[in-house]
Design an enzyme around this catalytic site. Structure first.
Site, PDB file in Angstrom:
ATOM      1  N   GLN A  99       0.809  -1.209   0.000  1.00  0.00           N
ATOM      2  CA  GLN A  99       0.000   0.000   0.000  1.00  0.00           C
ATOM      3  C   GLN A  99       0.844   1.261   0.000  1.00  0.00           C
ATOM      4  O   GLN A  99       2.032   1.246   0.316  1.00  0.00           O
ATOM      5  CB  GLN A  99      -0.964   0.005   1.186  1.00  0.00           C
ATOM      6  CG  GLN A  99      -0.306  -0.139   2.547  1.00  0.00           C
ATOM      7  CD  GLN A  99      -1.342  -0.303   3.645  1.00  0.00           C
ATOM      8  OE1 GLN A  99      -1.579   0.610   4.435  1.00  0.00           O
ATOM      9  NE2 GLN A  99      -1.970  -1.492   3.704  1.00  0.00           N
ATOM     10  N   HIS A 101       0.177   5.824   0.556  1.00  0.00           N
ATOM     11  CA  HIS A 101      -0.763   6.860   0.980  1.00  0.00           C
ATOM     12  C   HIS A 101      -0.458   8.172   0.256  1.00  0.00           C
ATOM     13  O   HIS A 101       0.701   8.480  -0.026  1.00  0.00           O
ATOM     14  CB  HIS A 101      -0.679   7.068   2.491  1.00  0.00           C
ATOM     15  CG  HIS A 101      -0.792   5.792   3.270  1.00  0.00           C
ATOM     16  ND1 HIS A 101      -1.911   4.986   3.225  1.00  0.00           N
ATOM     17  CD2 HIS A 101       0.083   5.156   4.101  1.00  0.00           C
ATOM     18  CE1 HIS A 101      -1.721   3.923   3.992  1.00  0.00           C
ATOM     19  NE2 HIS A 101      -0.524   4.007   4.520  1.00  0.00           N
ATOM     20  N   GLU A 136       2.610   7.557   8.646  1.00  0.00           N
ATOM     21  CA  GLU A 136       2.506   6.558   9.719  1.00  0.00           C
ATOM     22  C   GLU A 136       3.867   6.323  10.372  1.00  0.00           C
ATOM     23  O   GLU A 136       4.891   6.259   9.695  1.00  0.00           O
ATOM     24  CB  GLU A 136       2.027   5.215   9.157  1.00  0.00           C
ATOM     25  CG  GLU A 136       0.673   5.245   8.482  1.00  0.00           C
ATOM     26  CD  GLU A 136       0.344   3.958   7.746  1.00  0.00           C
ATOM     27  OE1 GLU A 136      -0.851   3.679   7.545  1.00  0.00           O
ATOM     28  OE2 GLU A 136       1.287   3.233   7.348  1.00  0.00           O
ATOM     29  N   HIS A 264       4.738   0.192   1.044  1.00  0.00           N
ATOM     30  CA  HIS A 264       5.120  -0.626   2.187  1.00  0.00           C
ATOM     31  C   HIS A 264       4.073  -1.712   2.417  1.00  0.00           C
ATOM     32  O   HIS A 264       2.958  -1.659   1.888  1.00  0.00           O
ATOM     33  CB  HIS A 264       5.272   0.227   3.449  1.00  0.00           C
ATOM     34  CG  HIS A 264       4.028   0.987   3.820  1.00  0.00           C
ATOM     35  ND1 HIS A 264       3.677   2.180   3.220  1.00  0.00           N
ATOM     36  CD2 HIS A 264       3.040   0.730   4.723  1.00  0.00           C
ATOM     37  CE1 HIS A 264       2.554   2.616   3.733  1.00  0.00           C
ATOM     38  NE2 HIS A 264       2.135   1.754   4.646  1.00  0.00           N
ATOM     39  N   ARG A 283      -3.902   0.400  -2.775  1.00  0.00           N
ATOM     40  CA  ARG A 283      -3.320  -0.936  -2.605  1.00  0.00           C
ATOM     41  C   ARG A 283      -2.700  -1.454  -3.902  1.00  0.00           C
ATOM     42  O   ARG A 283      -3.189  -1.156  -4.992  1.00  0.00           O
ATOM     43  CB  ARG A 283      -4.375  -1.911  -2.099  1.00  0.00           C
ATOM     44  CG  ARG A 283      -4.877  -1.570  -0.702  1.00  0.00           C
ATOM     45  CD  ARG A 283      -5.924  -2.541  -0.198  1.00  0.00           C
ATOM     46  NE  ARG A 283      -6.306  -2.202   1.173  1.00  0.00           N
ATOM     47  CZ  ARG A 283      -7.259  -1.335   1.480  1.00  0.00           C
ATOM     48  NH1 ARG A 283      -7.943  -0.737   0.527  1.00  0.00           N
ATOM     49  NH2 ARG A 283      -7.528  -1.063   2.748  1.00  0.00           N
TER      50      ARG A 283
END
Length: 402
Positions: A99, A101, A136, A264, A283
């Site tokens: 995935q 972001h 994250e 990642h 994804r």
């Protein structure tokens, strides 16, 4: 009144989760062996986190903060207008998806576009669930394995040369670089995916069943992926990424940061994770969920990633901080020995999570115990808080950079 409140998060039963780690943390039974994948603490739309008031009523944290926005503190209220982070515990038993972001600017643009196109937020075709970015930070609670960004060129060339089934990709990488190679494998006809990967999977069939596998070897994770995602004639092209990305092993207490655009995937282990409060995930495989290759390729940083493991910086005798560039969150950890204590002053609404031992919070008027079964609390600015323990204790502290 600002102070200390017991907090109860939300459990997510995703199919990749383990069956014992989070139940042990929460001291809840799991006779049916359900997957306990994540424990969410925050104000996300899909999170029903609650706090316990002095009269023992439980209210949703998101509603409580709407009624008391001043509890966020002036700085956070002015900059964000809400609690900007989401704090989680993860127990990764099966692999998570490849995935990436989006940036904040890209999320705003694409969220508005999908709204204009009339795609429902809960539609399986929906890519952008909100208008926020999702950087994250994770810190390992055990040995933890993940994929993180593309390998440096010399390592990638070595892989493409030494995995016989992938050698045909070397010329594409030499000619078109990271972007050309990744675009090629992600847009490759399924028949070619099968032609390349089926012989590879067949050769690795016994590795996953090995009682003492070499987890530093990508072959092990390829074999596990092939076992975990039955292909029914369509082999998951995410398997290519296991060879193209850095395979990273984190020891307990080590962290890593995933910024926008860094591809990642979490492979195995337990961690705590803090992120900007968003659900925007594009994804690229190792999943049964929606994959939109066109959207994925808009956001992937097709460049080498030199892995930077974050050990944490000691800022006091008992607290170390895991520094990142994200403005939305900060994560630190208190490691206290038997009989030790430390005092701190919350900057905003801060969530505390106990992962080992027992602890007590005391602000002079309220005392609250953290222990297995009740491991989490939220504290607000206004009073200094003393954290003490009668045995070796680890407590994570989620906050916002000042």
């Amino acid at each position: 009144m600002p102070g200390i409140y017991r907090l109860k998060g939300t459990v997510k039963h995703y199919d990749w989760g383990g069956t014992s780690f989070i139940p042990s943390l929460l001291q809840t039974g799991n006779d049916d062996r359900l997957p306990f994948a994540e424990y969410w603490m925050g104000v996300h739309a899909q999170d029903n986190c609650t706090i316990e008031l002095p009269d023992h009523r439980r209210v949703l944290l998101k509603e409580f903060l709407k009624e008391h926005p001043g509890f966020l503190g002036n700085d956070v209220q002015q900059r964000f207008g809400h609690l900007p982070y989401l704090f989680k515990v993860l127990d990764v038993h099966k692999m998570l998806s490849i995935q990436v972001h989006p940036t904040k600017a890209a999320a705003e643009k694409e969220f508005a576009r999908e709204n204009t196109e009339g795609i429902a937020v809960d539609s399986p075709r929906r890519n952008y669930k909100d208008d926020n970015h999702k950087p994250e930070l994770m810190v390992a609670l055990s040995d933890f394995w993940l994929l993180h960004g593309f390998k440096p060129p010399e390592e990638l060339v070595y892989t493409l040369l030494n995995v016989a089934e992938l050698r045909e990709l070397l010329g594409i990488f030499n000619q078109s670089g990271y972007e050309g190679l990744y675009k090629h494998v992600m847009e490759m006809p399924q028949d070619d995916v099968n032609r390349i990967l089926q012989p590879l999977i067949d050769n690795l069939a016994t590795i996953y069943r090995d009682k003492d596998p070499d987890k530093y070897d990508e072959d092990y994770w390829v074999a596990k992926a092939a076992y975990s995602f039955p292909h029914n004639g369509k082999i998951d092209r995410g398997i290519f990424s296991i060879y193209l990305f850095n395979l990273v092993h984190l020891k307990k207490g080590e962290g890593i940061f995933q910024d926008a655009g860094v591809p990642h995937a979490y492979l195995e282990g337990q961690n705590v994770e803090i992120m900007a409060s968003s659900d925007n995930v594009l994804r690229g495989g190792l999943t049964n969920k929606h994959i939109d290759v066109k959207e994925l390729l808009k956001h992937v940083k097709c460049e080498p990633t030199h892995v930077r493991i974050i050990p944490g910086e000691q800022i006091s005798n008992a607290e170390k901080v895991y520094t990142t560039t994200a403005p939305d969150f900060q994560l630190s950890v208190f490691d206290l020995k038997k009989g030790e204590s430390i005092s701190f002053s919350p900057a905003t609404a801060e969530i505390l999570l106990l992962t080992e031992g027992n602890a007590e919070l005391d602000n002079g008027s309220v005392k609250l115990k953290l222990q297995p079964g009740n491991p989490s609390a939220i504290v607000f600015s206004g009073k200094e808080i003393k954290l003490s323990c009668a045995q070796g204790t680890t407590v994570f502290r989620a906050s916002v950079p000042r």
